[in-house]
Design a protein around this motif. Structure first.
Motif, mmCIF file in Angstrom:
data_model
loop_
_atom_site.group_PDB
_atom_site.id
_atom_site.type_symbol
_atom_site.label_atom_id
_atom_site.label_comp_id
_atom_site.label_asym_id
_atom_site.label_seq_id
_atom_site.Cartn_x
_atom_site.Cartn_y
_atom_site.Cartn_z
ATOM 1 N N TYR A 1 0.750 -1.213 -0.155
ATOM 2 C CA TYR A 1 -0.005 0.039 -0.194
ATOM 3 C C TYR A 1 0.928 1.255 0.157
ATOM 4 C CZ TYR A 1 1.084 0.039 4.684
ATOM 5 O OH TYR A 1 1.901 0.237 6.187
ATOM 6 N N VAL A 2 0.195 2.250 -0.236
ATOM 7 C CA VAL A 2 1.102 3.486 -0.355
ATOM 8 C C VAL A 2 0.122 4.716 0.018
ATOM 9 C CG1 VAL A 2 2.242 5.327 -1.908
ATOM 10 C CG2 VAL A 2 2.085 2.724 -2.556
ATOM 11 N N ARG A 3 0.767 5.427 1.124
ATOM 12 C CA ARG A 3 0.343 6.618 1.803
ATOM 13 C C ARG A 3 1.193 7.654 1.270
ATOM 14 N NH1 ARG A 3 1.199 4.553 7.689
ATOM 15 N NH2 ARG A 3 3.298 4.450 6.440
ATOM 16 N N SER A 4 0.756 9.049 1.404
ATOM 17 C CA SER A 4 1.476 10.157 0.860
ATOM 18 C C SER A 4 2.603 10.323 1.818
ATOM 19 C CB SER A 4 0.557 11.681 1.078
ATOM 20 O OG SER A 4 -0.413 11.251 0.149
ATOM 21 N N THR A 5 2.313 10.005 3.130
ATOM 22 C CA THR A 5 3.658 10.165 3.890
ATOM 23 C C THR A 5 4.589 9.082 3.667
ATOM 24 O OG1 THR A 5 2.727 8.451 5.241
ATOM 25 C CG2 THR A 5 2.277 10.803 6.134
ATOM 26 N N GLN B 1 5.475 16.905 2.991
ATOM 27 C CA GLN B 1 4.154 16.634 2.623
ATOM 28 C C GLN B 1 3.319 17.470 1.841
ATOM 29 O OE1 GLN B 1 2.981 13.417 3.783
ATOM 30 N NE2 GLN B 1 1.340 14.060 2.376
ATOM 31 N N PRO B 2 3.598 18.761 2.030
ATOM 32 C CA PRO B 2 2.922 19.542 1.080
ATOM 33 C C PRO B 2 3.514 19.450 -0.235
ATOM 34 C CG PRO B 2 3.479 20.793 3.030
ATOM 35 C CD PRO B 2 4.321 19.547 3.220
ATOM 36 N N SER B 3 4.553 19.236 -0.617
ATOM 37 C CA SER B 3 5.210 18.808 -1.960
ATOM 38 C C SER B 3 4.272 17.702 -2.442
ATOM 39 C CB SER B 3 6.729 18.698 -1.915
ATOM 40 O OG SER B 3 7.274 19.878 -1.657
ATOM 41 N N VAL B 4 4.297 16.695 -1.694
ATOM 42 C CA VAL B 4 3.663 15.386 -2.072
ATOM 43 C C VAL B 4 2.271 15.659 -2.287
ATOM 44 C CG1 VAL B 4 2.920 13.259 -1.520
ATOM 45 C CG2 VAL B 4 5.290 13.992 -1.007
ATOM 46 N N SER B 5 1.468 16.458 -1.478
ATOM 47 C CA SER B 5 -0.005 16.688 -1.895
ATOM 48 C C SER B 5 -0.070 17.452 -3.078
ATOM 49 C CB SER B 5 -0.435 17.561 -0.725
ATOM 50 O OG SER B 5 -0.592 16.882 0.675
ATOM 51 N N TYR B 6 0.737 18.509 -3.385
ATOM 52 C CA TYR B 6 0.924 19.167 -4.643
ATOM 53 C C TYR B 6 0.765 18.433 -5.854
ATOM 54 C CZ TYR B 6 2.170 22.522 -8.283
ATOM 55 O OH TYR B 6 1.926 23.275 -9.333
ATOM 56 N N SER B 7 2.013 17.667 -5.670
ATOM 57 C CA SER B 7 2.248 16.650 -7.072
ATOM 58 C C SER B 7 1.411 15.592 -7.108
ATOM 59 C CB SER B 7 3.718 16.007 -6.733
ATOM 60 O OG SER B 7 4.615 16.989 -6.833
ATOM 61 N N VAL B 8 0.844 15.000 -6.089
ATOM 62 C CA VAL B 8 -0.278 13.853 -6.250
ATOM 63 C C VAL B 8 -1.526 14.488 -7.069
ATOM 64 C CG1 VAL B 8 -2.148 12.722 -4.640
ATOM 65 C CG2 VAL B 8 0.469 12.562 -4.227
ATOM 66 N N LYS B 9 -1.933 15.852 -6.450
ATOM 67 C CA LYS B 9 -2.931 16.303 -7.107
ATOM 68 C C LYS B 9 -2.935 16.512 -8.698
ATOM 69 C CE LYS B 9 -4.510 19.096 -3.077
ATOM 70 N NZ LYS B 9 -4.682 20.335 -2.464
ATOM 71 N N ARG B 10 -1.696 16.997 -8.853
ATOM 72 C CA ARG B 10 -1.219 17.041 -10.352
ATOM 73 C C ARG B 10 -1.300 15.916 -11.076
ATOM 74 N NH1 ARG B 10 3.493 21.119 -11.368
ATOM 75 N NH2 ARG B 10 2.355 21.120 -13.395
ATOM 76 N N LEU B 11 -0.704 14.801 -10.402
ATOM 77 C CA LEU B 11 -0.774 13.265 -11.100
ATOM 78 C C LEU B 11 -2.081 12.803 -11.065
ATOM 79 C CD1 LEU B 11 2.282 12.062 -9.343
ATOM 80 C CD2 LEU B 11 2.121 12.441 -11.622
ATOM 81 N N MET B 12 -2.898 13.101 -10.401
ATOM 82 C CA MET B 12 -4.658 12.741 -10.365
ATOM 83 C C MET B 12 -5.321 13.447 -11.343
ATOM 84 S SD MET B 12 -5.295 12.272 -6.394
ATOM 85 C CE MET B 12 -7.087 11.756 -6.620
ATOM 86 N N LYS B 13 -4.849 14.725 -11.697
ATOM 87 C CA LYS B 13 -5.531 15.630 -12.709
ATOM 88 C C LYS B 13 -5.365 14.973 -14.022
ATOM 89 C CE LYS B 13 -6.257 20.406 -14.111
ATOM 90 N NZ LYS B 13 -5.781 21.619 -13.748
ATOM 91 N N ARG B 14 -4.002 14.406 -14.103
ATOM 92 C CA ARG B 14 -3.295 13.997 -15.301
ATOM 93 C C ARG B 14 -3.723 12.652 -15.684
ATOM 94 N NH1 ARG B 14 1.424 17.215 -17.919
ATOM 95 N NH2 ARG B 14 0.982 19.098 -16.908
ATOM 96 N N GLY B 15 -4.291 11.928 -14.627
ATOM 97 C CA GLY B 15 -4.831 10.491 -14.866
ATOM 98 C C GLY B 15 -3.942 9.561 -14.507
ATOM 99 N N PHE B 16 -2.838 9.740 -14.054
ATOM 100 C CA PHE B 16 -1.743 8.791 -13.763
ATOM 101 C C PHE B 16 -1.953 8.198 -12.308
ATOM 102 C CE2 PHE B 16 1.017 11.805 -16.293
ATOM 103 C CZ PHE B 16 0.801 11.177 -17.462
ATOM 104 N N LEU B 17 -2.698 8.618 -11.564
ATOM 105 C CA LEU B 17 -2.903 8.331 -10.145
ATOM 106 C C LEU B 17 -4.316 8.540 -9.519
ATOM 107 C CD1 LEU B 17 -0.945 7.340 -7.654
ATOM 108 C CD2 LEU B 17 -0.594 9.966 -7.341
ATOM 109 N N THR B 18 -4.899 7.522 -8.650
ATOM 110 C CA THR B 18 -6.003 7.801 -7.937
ATOM 111 C C THR B 18 -6.067 7.653 -6.554
ATOM 112 O OG1 THR B 18 -6.687 5.248 -8.407
ATOM 113 C CG2 THR B 18 -7.328 6.956 -10.152
ATOM 114 N N ARG B 19 -6.929 7.322 -5.822
ATOM 115 C CA ARG B 19 -6.960 7.204 -4.446
ATOM 116 C C ARG B 19 -7.960 6.053 -3.964
ATOM 117 N NH1 ARG B 19 -4.009 10.630 -0.768
ATOM 118 N NH2 ARG B 19 -3.752 12.356 -1.543
ATOM 119 N N ASP B 20 -7.801 5.123 -3.266
ATOM 120 C CA ASP B 20 -9.016 4.109 -2.929
ATOM 121 C C ASP B 20 -9.989 4.605 -1.847
ATOM 122 O OD1 ASP B 20 -7.437 3.528 -0.543
ATOM 123 O OD2 ASP B 20 -6.817 1.624 -1.200
ATOM 124 N N GLN B 21 -10.502 3.853 -1.273
ATOM 125 C CA GLN B 21 -11.487 4.502 -0.170
ATOM 126 C C GLN B 21 -10.736 4.499 1.177
ATOM 127 O OE1 GLN B 21 -11.507 1.189 -1.585
ATOM 128 N NE2 GLN B 21 -11.399 -0.192 -0.161
#
Length: 126
Positions: free
Chosen positions: A30-34, A44-64
């Motif tokens: 499993y993978v957490r942002s931390t 952590q803020p850098s990860v949050s920013y990049s994760v949002k961009r990766l999700m917007k581009r369709g490379f990443l999602t989050r599970d429940q």
């Protein structure tokens, strides 16, 4: 920095994040942002920013459970980057580079080396 250099830097960052997510997933399931922040040595803020961009581009999602999940496209980029990294690291070690330097150099070179040169290196050192 030119626009082209900025785009290359952004894509390199995406590749680093996707590769880190793949490595963490393989290691612990499993993978957490931390986990990503720790793996890449970023905040952590850098990860949050990049994760949002990766999700917007369709490379990443989050599970429940808010765990990070690579999409098929994200997984393909991550796997290609990681495979290149491992192969380059192996080549560098085979020519006498110490493992730590080989790992660092592979991380740098994996993004910028053309596919043609990469294939020729692999063929030469196989």
């Amino acid at each position: 920095m030119t626009r082209s250099e900025q785009m290359k830097s952004i894509y390199r960052t995406f590749e680093d994040y996707l590769e880190a997510i793949l490595i963490i997933k393989e290691r612990q399931g499993y993978v957490r942002s931390t986990d990503v922040a720790s793996q890449l040595g970023v905040s952590q803020p850098s990860v949050s920013y990049s994760v949002k961009r990766l999700m917007k581009r369709g490379f990443l999602t989050r599970d429940q459970n808010n765990m990070l999940i690579l999409t098929d496209e994200g997984s393909e980029i991550a796997r290609r980057t990681y495979d290149r990294h491992k192969q380059l690291e192996k080549i560098f070690i085979s020519i006498g580079v110490d493992p730590e330097t080989a790992r660092e150099d592979a991380c740098n070179v994996e993004h910028d080396l053309s596919e043609k040169t990469f294939q020729l290196l692999c063929r030469h050192f196989s």
